[in-house]
Design a protein around this motif. Structure first.
Motif, short mmCIF file in Angstrom:
data_model
loop_
_atom_site.label_atom_id
_atom_site.label_comp_id
_atom_site.label_asym_id
_atom_site.label_seq_id
_atom_site.Cartn_x
_atom_site.Cartn_y
_atom_site.Cartn_z
N GLN A 104 -5.85 -0.77 4.03
CA GLN A 104 -6.59 -1.79 3.10
C GLN A 104 -5.35 -2.53 2.15
OE1 GLN A 104 -11.37 -2.47 2.61
NE2 GLN A 104 -10.94 -0.10 2.88
N THR A 105 -4.66 -2.11 1.91
CA THR A 105 -3.34 -2.48 0.94
C THR A 105 -2.26 -3.14 2.04
OG1 THR A 105 -1.65 -0.54 1.41
CG2 THR A 105 -3.25 -0.33 -0.37
N PRO A 135 -0.50 -6.00 3.89
CA PRO A 135 -1.66 -7.72 3.61
C PRO A 135 -2.04 -8.24 5.66
CG PRO A 135 1.12 -7.11 3.73
CD PRO A 135 0.25 -5.97 3.31
N ARG A 165 -5.67 -7.01 5.17
CA ARG A 165 -6.17 -7.77 4.15
C ARG A 165 -6.50 -9.11 4.60
NH1 ARG A 165 -5.18 -8.05 -1.49
NH2 ARG A 165 -7.17 -8.26 -1.63
N LEU A 166 -5.70 -9.76 4.86
CA LEU A 166 -5.67 -11.53 5.86
C LEU A 166 -7.05 -11.11 6.42
CD1 LEU A 166 -4.75 -13.88 4.61
CD2 LEU A 166 -3.04 -13.82 6.81
N GLU A 181 -10.25 -10.87 4.70
CA GLU A 181 -10.69 -11.97 4.15
C GLU A 181 -10.80 -13.60 5.40
OE1 GLU A 181 -9.93 -11.46 1.11
OE2 GLU A 181 -11.14 -13.12 -0.14
#
Lengths: 220, 220, 220, 220
Positions: free
Chosen positions: C161-162, C164, C167-168, C171
């Motif tokens: 979850q670090t 990119p 995470r995108l 989101e």
């Protein structure tokens, strides 16, 4: 530089004598309760902002208030986090971004950083925040920068939770994580509410905690 | 954490209103004259120590006030130095160590750091100071730690002069470097006199400069 | 090796003809729904375990089913995660540990790995899981290894979850994360319930999801 | 994801009971004879392709079936190769590329990968294959991609021979290396004949070995 030395002479004459007992006590020991991670920006003074005396805040400051995620080849932030959590036993960690941040402005506006190779490399630790910020519509350039500052705080909170010392302290219920954004012009702070990923005024919601410590529980 | 939030509320009520104009001015700009590099230690507050207002000091803080020498895969300190020198154009850089430093005590006493792998890795940037300190006789353990703190400041001044941005600014005569050691119990500062590698009381010798900027001169 | 080649001849005679249409269709395209990250262990066969045909699972396999947290100098796992999420658009990511894992046994039992420097370096990405596991009492060595396998799955879910791309996608509400532990001897799977950090039988709780996708929400 | 869980329930009801004895035996031990390195591509299932049961193949899968050459700061592939060769003692290593490979297509067609930084970095391990492929004429774009897949297998075979564990096993005559290319649409495999650097149908030439183990011989 003259101002600094005159300032120090003033410190010796005025500020130090007011705290003689405190400094005598602190001469051989420190027990800070909070690790405060913020930007190197000259306008963000953690101890002023929180009205804390020497001995209260263990402070990390670098461009962009960045915490690289953990890796075997870690650097200064990882070392300092490890020291704060595993040796000093801080109970709270604040990651504090701020308005008008030069680093986050550069990221949000995709400024060319060919002449700043060290900065460019360092800001890749904000890449996950950048891609999320890019994926959204923004009302203006200023709004985009402001949103970038907030997303960066969220991303660094994710990064810090890959550090062994932090995860262990969370697991033991010993440390709470806080995400703050300080507005220089108005002197206000918004704090992250982790539950719904929104930032709320710290004055109105003083008990907001980004990530609560979890009481230890055995994995069956 | 409660103290921090109460402190912030106090800041909003008292400290901020006293500086409304300053903060309004600073909302969109910063022109710090000095890059101040010091330890994360809670007892060392750069702005208190030098009696500087927000906007004056660009600050790097990490365990041991360390500046890794330059390498292609540089981290946060290198990026922040680059930003301070190449973008903000600071005219002075202070590297400030302090008495009773946990990091330097660990190095001087060769404490086992197997349980602190990130700290152990980070403090290797003080290795050159350590070997010099080890090579000398010391009257006591306390004297050895105190000497280690000083040698570390000297070593980090050498490290920072491997950074392209710093070397270029030195070459152009734009930046002076200063080595300080702050004594927590007495509130005094000793400054490095680069000429003879000794530390002198800053009160008695206020014009001591560790490394003068060199006016640009062609290499014939 | 003879067995592999004979196996391949058998595949051509039997398994391939049964799937001629599927393979013809797949010759120029793939649309896997799931990124399945598991150990290189010969006893863990993702497609057998989930009874999936070619074209369904995009698979990463390495010693210890490890996902290093994101860094600018990322390697093969980061690249493959990025490809799966940003290019192929997988909707689910499973990180699947397993019983009797050699890598996790080495970590849990603190086996000397001086003769295996690459393995030792790699397993530092499980350091945060190790320190948590060490902090708990365990009824036996076997229980300690079993717990280590589970903690490692939790740690790798934090690491991923670090990234990119992940995470995108989170989101945007496009991807769910799942933590599994497969038991070789009994053929059972326990899945992580992220809410209370416990593992539950997948048969009894088939809808357990470690980390739900979050619908996109603007940071105000 | 529903299909995976249903697949797992089917595995428990059908596939596992057919192998109860095998899995009971495997519960605490593995002795795979082969390290099989292939792409993460969902269409390439090593165990299906070679009709091998659990326990036979130790598997590495990543985007592009890449094996970085050895370096002090090695990652997951290096660690997994080291474990397979030095701990498990595999006797054969297969590096298996495949038709329509997304990674190799991106390399062969010089696709812009600015939006995929981790992928771009990772595929630099195929750079030596790329420059060779670029140096040759190709009848079509498809032929160029197909040739790139083959050159990549050859390059990764060279890379893996820089690993200490592999070189030692070769020197002792303990391991053979094989280069394969699998064609998804036809289910055929071409194997590298190391002597003349050509790929031949594995069905017609089942004894082709890319790189024979060398019996240990003193360097005079």
């Amino acid at each position: 530089m003259k101002a600094l030395i005159e300032g120090f002479l003033k410190f010796q004459k005025e500020a130090f004598p007011q705290r003689t007992d405190l400094f005598k006590h602190l001469a051989t020991t420190q027990h800070p309760g909070t690790l405060f991670i913020t930007c190197s920006d000259s306008r963000v003074v953690p101890e002023l902002l929180t009205q804390q005396e020497p001995g209260e805040l263990f402070v990390i400051r670098n461009a962009g208030n960045i915490v690289p995620s953990y890796s075997p080849h870690s650097g200064g932030v990882s070392a300092t986090v490890e020291y704060a959590v595993a040796v000093l036993g801080v109970t709270d960690i604040v990651i504090c971004g701020h308005s008008d941040c030069g680093a986050m402005t550069a990221v949000a506006k995709c400024k060319c950083m060919d002449h700043l190779p060290a900065v460019a490399g360092w800001l890749q630790h904000a890449e996950s925040a950048k891609v999320i910020n890019e994926s959204r519509p923004h009302a203006s350039e200023a709004a985009k920068v402001s949103s970038m500052v907030r997303e960066n705080v969220i991303a660094q909170l994710a990064n810090i939770q890959t550090h062994p010392s932090v995860r262990l302290a969370q697991e033991k219920g010993l440390v709470n994580l806080h995400g703050w954004v300080y507005d220089i012009g108005t002197g206000s702070i918004d704090a992250l509410d982790a539950d719904n990923k929104t930032f709320k005024s710290l004055v109105k919601h003083p008990n907001t905690v980004a990530v609560h410590a979890r009481p230890a529980k055995a994995v069956a």
